[in-house]
Scaffold this active site. Sequence first.
Site, mmCIF file in Angstrom:
data_model
loop_
_atom_site.group_PDB
_atom_site.id
_atom_site.type_symbol
_atom_site.label_atom_id
_atom_site.label_comp_id
_atom_site.label_asym_id
_atom_site.label_seq_id
_atom_site.Cartn_x
_atom_site.Cartn_y
_atom_site.Cartn_z
ATOM 1 N N SER A 77 -0.393 3.920 8.476
ATOM 2 C CA SER A 77 0.110 4.547 9.520
ATOM 3 C C SER A 77 0.171 5.853 9.316
ATOM 4 O O SER A 77 -0.681 6.351 7.792
ATOM 5 C CB SER A 77 1.221 4.019 10.029
ATOM 6 O OG SER A 77 2.702 4.969 10.068
ATOM 7 N N TYR A 80 8.675 2.469 4.412
ATOM 8 C CA TYR A 80 7.997 2.337 5.464
ATOM 9 C C TYR A 80 7.511 2.932 5.321
ATOM 10 O O TYR A 80 5.809 2.727 5.155
ATOM 11 C CB TYR A 80 8.343 2.259 7.122
ATOM 12 C CG TYR A 80 7.238 2.531 8.016
ATOM 13 C CD1 TYR A 80 7.031 1.062 8.290
ATOM 14 C CD2 TYR A 80 6.597 3.174 8.877
ATOM 15 C CE1 TYR A 80 5.954 1.152 9.068
ATOM 16 C CE2 TYR A 80 5.884 3.112 9.449
ATOM 17 C CZ TYR A 80 5.035 1.861 9.850
ATOM 18 O OH TYR A 80 4.793 1.768 10.557
ATOM 19 N N LYS A 138 3.102 1.959 3.986
ATOM 20 C CA LYS A 138 2.232 1.838 4.532
ATOM 21 C C LYS A 138 0.843 3.128 3.770
ATOM 22 O O LYS A 138 -0.538 2.864 3.810
ATOM 23 C CB LYS A 138 2.365 3.404 6.137
ATOM 24 C CG LYS A 138 2.685 2.508 7.047
ATOM 25 C CD LYS A 138 2.047 1.114 7.391
ATOM 26 C CE LYS A 138 2.217 0.030 8.442
ATOM 27 N NZ LYS A 138 1.631 -0.805 8.689
ATOM 28 N N THR A 164 5.161 1.445 21.625
ATOM 29 C CA THR A 164 5.033 -0.226 21.610
ATOM 30 C C THR A 164 6.511 -0.336 21.646
ATOM 31 O O THR A 164 7.457 0.103 21.277
ATOM 32 C CB THR A 164 4.202 -0.320 20.836
ATOM 33 O OG1 THR A 164 4.655 -0.262 19.705
ATOM 34 C CG2 THR A 164 2.735 -0.105 20.340
HETATM 35 N N1 LIG Z 1 4.120 1.659 17.543
HETATM 36 C C1 LIG Z 1 4.189 2.599 16.583
HETATM 37 O O1 LIG Z 1 4.654 3.618 16.609
HETATM 38 C C2 LIG Z 1 2.861 2.430 14.971
HETATM 39 C C3 LIG Z 1 2.901 3.377 14.935
HETATM 40 C C4 LIG Z 1 1.905 3.502 13.334
HETATM 41 C C5 LIG Z 1 1.246 1.623 12.550
HETATM 42 N N2 LIG Z 1 1.942 1.490 13.500
HETATM 43 C C6 LIG Z 1 2.035 -0.068 13.043
HETATM 44 O O2 LIG Z 1 0.861 -1.197 13.980
HETATM 45 C C7 LIG Z 1 1.255 -2.312 13.711
HETATM 46 C C8 LIG Z 1 1.468 -2.775 14.443
HETATM 47 O O3 LIG Z 1 2.732 -2.419 15.374
HETATM 48 P P1 LIG Z 1 3.276 -2.527 16.681
HETATM 49 O O4 LIG Z 1 3.702 -1.127 17.604
HETATM 50 O O5 LIG Z 1 1.902 -3.679 18.148
HETATM 51 O O6 LIG Z 1 4.703 -3.565 16.658
HETATM 52 P P2 LIG Z 1 4.842 -4.811 17.098
HETATM 53 O O7 LIG Z 1 6.560 -5.128 16.748
HETATM 54 O O8 LIG Z 1 5.097 -4.579 18.906
HETATM 55 O O9 LIG Z 1 3.728 -5.592 16.899
HETATM 56 C C9 LIG Z 1 3.982 -6.223 15.229
HETATM 57 C C10 LIG Z 1 3.635 -7.821 15.511
HETATM 58 O O10 LIG Z 1 3.134 -8.475 14.283
HETATM 59 C C11 LIG Z 1 4.137 -9.913 13.901
HETATM 60 N N3 LIG Z 1 4.596 -9.811 12.965
HETATM 61 C C12 LIG Z 1 5.651 -9.167 12.377
HETATM 62 N N4 LIG Z 1 5.596 -9.753 11.516
HETATM 63 C C13 LIG Z 1 5.426 -10.428 11.060
HETATM 64 C C14 LIG Z 1 5.081 -11.406 10.098
HETATM 65 N N5 LIG Z 1 5.842 -11.315 8.551
HETATM 66 N N6 LIG Z 1 4.169 -12.665 10.105
HETATM 67 C C15 LIG Z 1 2.899 -12.773 10.944
HETATM 68 N N7 LIG Z 1 3.078 -11.796 11.759
HETATM 69 C C16 LIG Z 1 4.537 -10.901 12.097
HETATM 70 C C17 LIG Z 1 5.328 -9.375 15.202
HETATM 71 O O11 LIG Z 1 5.729 -10.939 16.023
HETATM 72 C C18 LIG Z 1 4.987 -8.794 16.311
HETATM 73 O O12 LIG Z 1 3.937 -9.494 17.968
HETATM 74 C C19 LIG Z 1 2.190 -2.342 12.252
HETATM 75 O O13 LIG Z 1 1.562 -2.480 10.935
HETATM 76 C C20 LIG Z 1 2.657 -1.105 12.610
HETATM 77 O O14 LIG Z 1 3.102 -0.598 11.323
HETATM 78 C C21 LIG Z 1 2.734 1.626 14.600
#
Ligand SMILES: NC(=O)c1ccc[n+]([C@@H]2O[C@H](COP(=O)([O-])OP(=O)(O)OC[C@H]3O[C@@H](n4cnc5c(N)ncnc54)[C@H](O)[C@@H]3O)[C@@H](O)[C@H]2O)c1
Length: 366
Positions: free
Chosen positions: A257, A272, A276, A307
């Site tokens: 991130s 968080y 990251k 998301t």
């Molecule tokens: N959405 C944002 O703004 C954003 C920004 C920067 C980074 N990210 C990173 O991107 C990645 C995906 O984010 P997203 O927005 O798609 O989130 P999301 O919540 O839509 O999807 C995350 C998925 O990970 C799965 N998950 C959670 N914990 C788990 C575990 N212990 N074991 C296996 N699966 C698990 C969930 O069931 C879900 O399907 C994450 O690592 C998040 O930190 C997201």
Amino acid sequence: MFTARSVARASARLAFPKPPVVRAAAPFQYRAMSATASRFKKSEVIKEAEVPVSVYTPDSKGVASANSDHFSIPVKNVPSSTAPVEHVEAEEDSISPLDEKVYQKMPPTMQKMSVMGKVIIVTGGARGLGNHMARACAEAGAKAIVLFDANQELGDEAAQELHEKSGLAVSFFKVDVRDGNAINAAVQSVVDLYGAPDVLVNSAGIADSNIKAETYDPAMFRRLIDINLTGSFLMSQAVGRAMMAAGKPGSIILVASMSGSIVNYPQEQSCYNASKAGVIQFGKSLAAEWAKYDIRVNCISPGYMDTALNRVPALDAQKKIWKSLTPQARLGAVDDLNGLCVFLASDASGFMTGSNVIIDGGYTLY
Ligand SMILES: NC(=O)c1ccc[n+]([C@@H]2O[C@H](COP(=O)([O-])OP(=O)(O)OC[C@H]3O[C@@H](n4cnc5c(N)ncnc54)[C@H](O)[C@@H]3O)[C@@H](O)[C@H]2O)c1
């Protein structure tokens, strides 16, 4: 980095959009293919009234034989738009995987940018960014897509949908990325089904936001680190070992991130951010250790993405602030990481390892 000055600048930009300065264009006599820089003092901005253009069509074969190959286009003083462009999420009703026949006809550069024949594991693939990166890999030529996720129902649905829409081999393993034994068993099963994986996209992750460090529950802190950081390690270790055992080159893509490089505003989320930052440094360390095995490790660091993770009413007010601090004035679309993911998975990024690519609509520029 967030400073008082950057806030002031960003809010000024939003509240009082300045009309663009329109200057008279410098006089310019058209000459085809002329170099213009020498006609101006070094410090002057070259402002053309007309821009010379040379067009080489397949018919002209690069030879300036016909006058129509050289022309000029007028330059209008059009004020640039200050209105933010609304991003429309791509329709994804069907997924068309890259076909072997089409692949054979593609030029070498485009072939290298595909993931033709690769076995790709995507954690957190049941929804969100992981799910869309899995779809993109399916379109870009993957032999098989394997989703790992802790959510049984969503994971099953996602795998079935991806298979039905693409016709590809797709599997789902209900795996918690904190569970080393389950991960090892699942990765072995992937090897038995499809052969050793070529690519791991580790997108599983959670976020805790708006929790002050002084009141953060240590158990919650440990849980988040365990999922985001230890999970990245356990997944990389299992997949890396399978690649090494098969003597296969591989690409590991860790979703970190921008919060691993900057501190977000206005919400407090020290855990968080720390998790990251850990993922980014872990990725770099692994890249250095595993280059000898031809295993590349890179991070994708998204900015604020639209998301489910962020679609909670409690974040509505903060989302306005996030957008106002993002030069592109929007959150990222759920498919905005797709191109970068395919590139990092593909052989086109063969000399790239240990990189952390920030993809944030410009947020970290201020
Ligand atoms: N959405 C944002 O703004 C954003 C920004 C920067 C980074 N990210 C990173 O991107 C990645 C995906 O984010 P997203 O927005 O798609 O989130 P999301 O919540 O839509 O999807 C995350 C998925 O990970 C799965 N998950 C959670 N914990 C788990 C575990 N212990 N074991 C296996 N699966 C698990 C969930 O069931 C879900 O399907 C994450 O690592 C998040 O930190 C997201």
